[in-house]
Design a protein around this motif. Structure first.
Motif, PDB file in Angstrom:
ATOM      1  N   TYR A   1      -6.655   4.146  -9.625  1.00 13.32           N
ATOM      2  CA  TYR A   1      -5.189   4.103  -9.752  1.00 13.32           C
ATOM      3  C   TYR A   1      -4.658   5.395 -10.357  1.00 13.32           C
ATOM      4  CZ  TYR A   1      -0.589   2.937 -11.565  1.00 13.32           C
ATOM      5  OH  TYR A   1       0.760   2.953 -11.855  1.00 13.32           O
TER       6      TYR A   1
ATOM      7  N   ASP B   1       0.875  -1.167   0.000  1.00 16.65           N
ATOM      8  CA  ASP B   1       0.000   0.000   0.000  1.00 16.65           C
ATOM      9  C   ASP B   1       0.914   1.218   0.000  1.00 16.65           C
ATOM     10  OD1 ASP B   1      -1.677   2.089   0.555  1.00 16.65           O
ATOM     11  OD2 ASP B   1      -2.495   1.249   2.405  1.00 16.65           O
TER      12      ASP B   1
ATOM     13  N   ASP C   1      -8.859   1.584  -4.237  1.00 19.41           N
ATOM     14  CA  ASP C   1     -10.208   2.094  -3.999  1.00 19.41           C
ATOM     15  C   ASP C   1     -10.198   3.259  -3.015  1.00 19.41           C
ATOM     16  OD1 ASP C   1      -9.395  -0.132  -2.301  1.00 19.41           O
ATOM     17  OD2 ASP C   1     -11.269   0.228  -1.215  1.00 19.41           O
TER      18      ASP C   1
ATOM     19  N   LYS D   1     -10.334  -6.343  -2.397  1.00 14.23           N
ATOM     20  CA  LYS D   1     -11.676  -6.785  -2.023  1.00 14.23           C
ATOM     21  C   LYS D   1     -12.671  -6.677  -3.181  1.00 14.23           C
ATOM     22  CE  LYS D   1     -12.871  -2.262  -0.006  1.00 14.23           C
ATOM     23  NZ  LYS D   1     -13.226  -1.584   1.260  1.00 14.23           N
ATOM     24  N   ASP D   2     -12.183  -6.241  -4.342  1.00 12.33           N
ATOM     25  CA  ASP D   2     -13.040  -6.054  -5.521  1.00 12.33           C
ATOM     26  C   ASP D   2     -12.733  -7.150  -6.541  1.00 12.33           C
ATOM     27  OD1 ASP D   2     -14.463  -5.263  -7.720  1.00 12.33           O
ATOM     28  OD2 ASP D   2     -13.410  -3.371  -8.029  1.00 12.33           O
TER      29      ASP D   2
ATOM     30  N   ASN E   1      -1.946  -2.315  -3.842  1.00 11.80           N
ATOM     31  CA  ASN E   1      -3.298  -2.603  -3.365  1.00 11.80           C
ATOM     32  C   ASN E   1      -3.976  -1.340  -2.820  1.00 11.80           C
ATOM     33  OD1 ASN E   1      -5.535  -4.149  -2.702  1.00 11.80           O
ATOM     34  ND2 ASN E   1      -4.723  -4.759  -0.712  1.00 11.80           N
ATOM     35  N   LYS E   2      -5.286  -1.468  -2.588  1.00 11.88           N
ATOM     36  CA  LYS E   2      -6.138  -0.454  -1.941  1.00 11.88           C
ATOM     37  C   LYS E   2      -6.295   0.811  -2.785  1.00 11.88           C
ATOM     38  CE  LYS E   2      -4.849  -2.180   2.649  1.00 11.88           C
ATOM     39  NZ  LYS E   2      -4.431  -1.850   4.037  1.00 11.88           N
TER      40      LYS E   2
ATOM     41  N   SER F   1     -11.690  -6.030 -10.015  1.00 11.93           N
ATOM     42  CA  SER F   1     -10.324  -5.499 -10.032  1.00 11.93           C
ATOM     43  C   SER F   1      -9.301  -6.621 -10.053  1.00 11.93           C
ATOM     44  CB  SER F   1     -10.106  -4.612  -8.806  1.00 11.93           C
ATOM     45  OG  SER F   1      -8.769  -4.180  -8.717  1.00 11.93           O
TER      46      SER F   1
ATOM     47  N   SER G   1      -7.780  -3.348  -6.146  1.00 11.68           N
ATOM     48  CA  SER G   1      -8.417  -3.317  -4.835  1.00 11.68           C
ATOM     49  C   SER G   1      -8.709  -4.769  -4.497  1.00 11.68           C
ATOM     50  CB  SER G   1      -9.714  -2.505  -4.861  1.00 11.68           C
ATOM     51  OG  SER G   1     -10.434  -2.696  -3.656  1.00 11.68           O
TER      52      SER G   1
END
Length: 470
Positions: A348, A312, A343, A375-376, A340-341, A379, A373
């Motif tokens: 991006y 991250d 979102d 959790k997506d 990552n992350k 993605s 992301s």
């Protein structure tokens, strides 16, 4: 497995279907010179000794006058069978009691219980399969995904064997010319064109090198591609694993150090099995249990083919990422950096950190940064595509694939011998010395298909890995 001349002249019997499997039918297989007469002695129906190959016959199996079961007999008369011997397959009801009665009765009438892999061993010894094709049978049975099935099927149908046979013929032709020169040594006659031989050796080295190179891909798809998910605590490793699996497999928490042990799960992506390994977050810690998890994470990287390094950019620096990648990297490891992350950033956006990482790592360690992301699911689809592309890049276009360790070792020895031949040509070695190195290359290539005398212990090892009945 002990192999002797007598052991391939008797008649063997075994259950060919999986014992204890839920199903209505079991198949008992016999192979050997007495397969039909032994079966005929306990079968009540047509006289099997007078029937054509590839025919089916309904009747009963009896022990004296007692009916054990109603069965369907399939006849394969030599040489038109898998083993090239007379083969009988008895389809009976899938009852362990019936199966044991039938096997015991057939053994009492003169058959012998088959050893593991003995049917395929006979196919090899009787010329139905070469050794590489026989080994592919075991790979085909064990295949768990589309890619490994396709590779095993291609090898079983002679894909590798045909390529190796072509190499053998070229080497045999040239070594014959070299040895012919020796017979006319006093007359200073040269039958073998050295310039043509140099070209041949270079071409063969290229082919052998590509086959050796293909083993990285072949072994990966055969065993499943091990993928280590690595990163600092709270980088999103467990969230990514859960998204890849589409289930809550790993505990996700905002508390750093939640994952203390490795979690391994396999998924199939477009016919290739990937074995994902979620690991403890990389950091210095005084917690004894967490420290053990960090050490195990580093060990898992050494066993992996692919490293997914999650970070991250709000919680990491380019220097941290570069230092950890260089500390974990080993030659041959495929590294994919996963930012990552995104979102939390509204999507991006390339930044200076990306450029610093690329400058430090892209020349020698990786060429991939994927922004996701975790959790997506949508993605993460992009990451799956990069994974598949990386594994497929290991394959050599229009090249046969090697999946067997024995084969790649033999190919490496043949390549060493070809290097000796090439050096010998450059040093203008006489024909007898060149012929020695050519025969060495030929011997190692031929050992893959069994076109030379193969050590009986090696055969025992190979076929001893098969299941009973195959």
């Amino acid at each position: 497995m002990s192999i002797s001349t007598s052991s391939v002249q008797d008649t063997i019997v075994a259950l060919a279907t999986s014992p204890g499997a839920n199903g209505a039918i079991a198949v008992i297989r016999l192979s050997g010179p007495q397969a039909i007469t032994i079966t005929n002695a306990v079968f009540r129906g047509k006289d099997l000794t007078k029937q054509d190959s590839h025919t089916l016959h309904f009747g009963t199996i009896r022990d004296g006058e007692q009916i054990i079961d109603e069965v369907l007999i399939s006849l394969f008369v030599a040489p038109h069978s898998y083993t090239k011997e007379d083969v009988v397959e008895i389809s009976t009801h899938n009852s362990m009691y019936i199966i044991e009665r039938l096997l015991g009765l057939l053994i009492k009438k003169g058959a012998r219980a088959a050893r593991a892999g003995e049917f395929t061993l006979r196919a090899f010894l009787n010329g139905g399969l070469d050794l590489a094709q026989a080994e592919a049978v075991a790979d085909l049975i064990a295949s768990e995904n589309k890619a490994s099935h396709e590779v095993a099927m291609n090898q079983m149908r002679g894909g590798i064997s045909n390529k190796l046979q072509d190499m053998r013929e070229q080497l045999i032709n040239f070594v014959s010319l070299l040895e012919l020169e020796l017979d006319f040594g006093e007359e200073d006659v040269e039958f073998a064109d050295r310039s043509q031989f140099e070209t041949l050796v270079r071409d063969l080295k290229t082919h052998v090198g590509k086959l050796i190179q293909s083993f990285a891909y072949g072994n990966a798809i055969k065993q499943g591609v091990p993928v280590a998910i690595i990163g600092k605590p709270n980088a999103g490793k467990s969230t990514l694993l859960n998204t890849l699996l589409d289930e809550e497999r790993a505990i996700v928490s905002d508390i750093a150090g939640t994952t203390r042990d490795t979690i391994e799960e396999a998924i199939n992506l477009d016919g290739i099995t990937f074995r994902f390994i979620d690991t403890a977050g990389l950091r210095d810690t005084e917690d004894t249990i967490e420290a053990i998890g960090v050490n195990k994470a580093k060990e898992k990287v050494k066993q992996a083919k692919v490293l997914l390094y999650l970070y991250d950019d709000r919680d990491s620096t380019a220097e941290e990422v570069v230092t950890q990648i260089k500390g974990l990297y080993y030659p041959g490891l495929v590294v994919i950096l996963v930012r990552n992350k995104i979102d939390l950033e509204g999507g991006y956006h390339p930044n200076a950190m990306d450029e610093q990482i690329k400058e430090a790592l892209f020349s020698d360690y990786t060429n991939s940064i994927v922004a996701i992301s975790a959790k997506d699911g949508e993605s993460v689809e992009g990451l799956k595509k990069v994974l598949l592309d990386k594994i497929r890049d290991m394959a050599v276009e229009d090249q046969q694939i090697i999946t067997n360790t024995r084969h790649v070792e033999a190919l490496q020895l043949s390549l060493d011998a070809l290097n000796e031949v090439e050096q010998g040509l450059g040093m203008l070695l006489p024909g007898d010395l060149l012929a020695h190195h050519v025969r060495e290359a030929l011997r190692h290539i031929s050992s893959i298909t069994g076109d030379i005398d193969v050590d009986r212990d090696i055969l025992g090892t190979i076929f001893g890995k098969f299941c009973i009945g195959k």
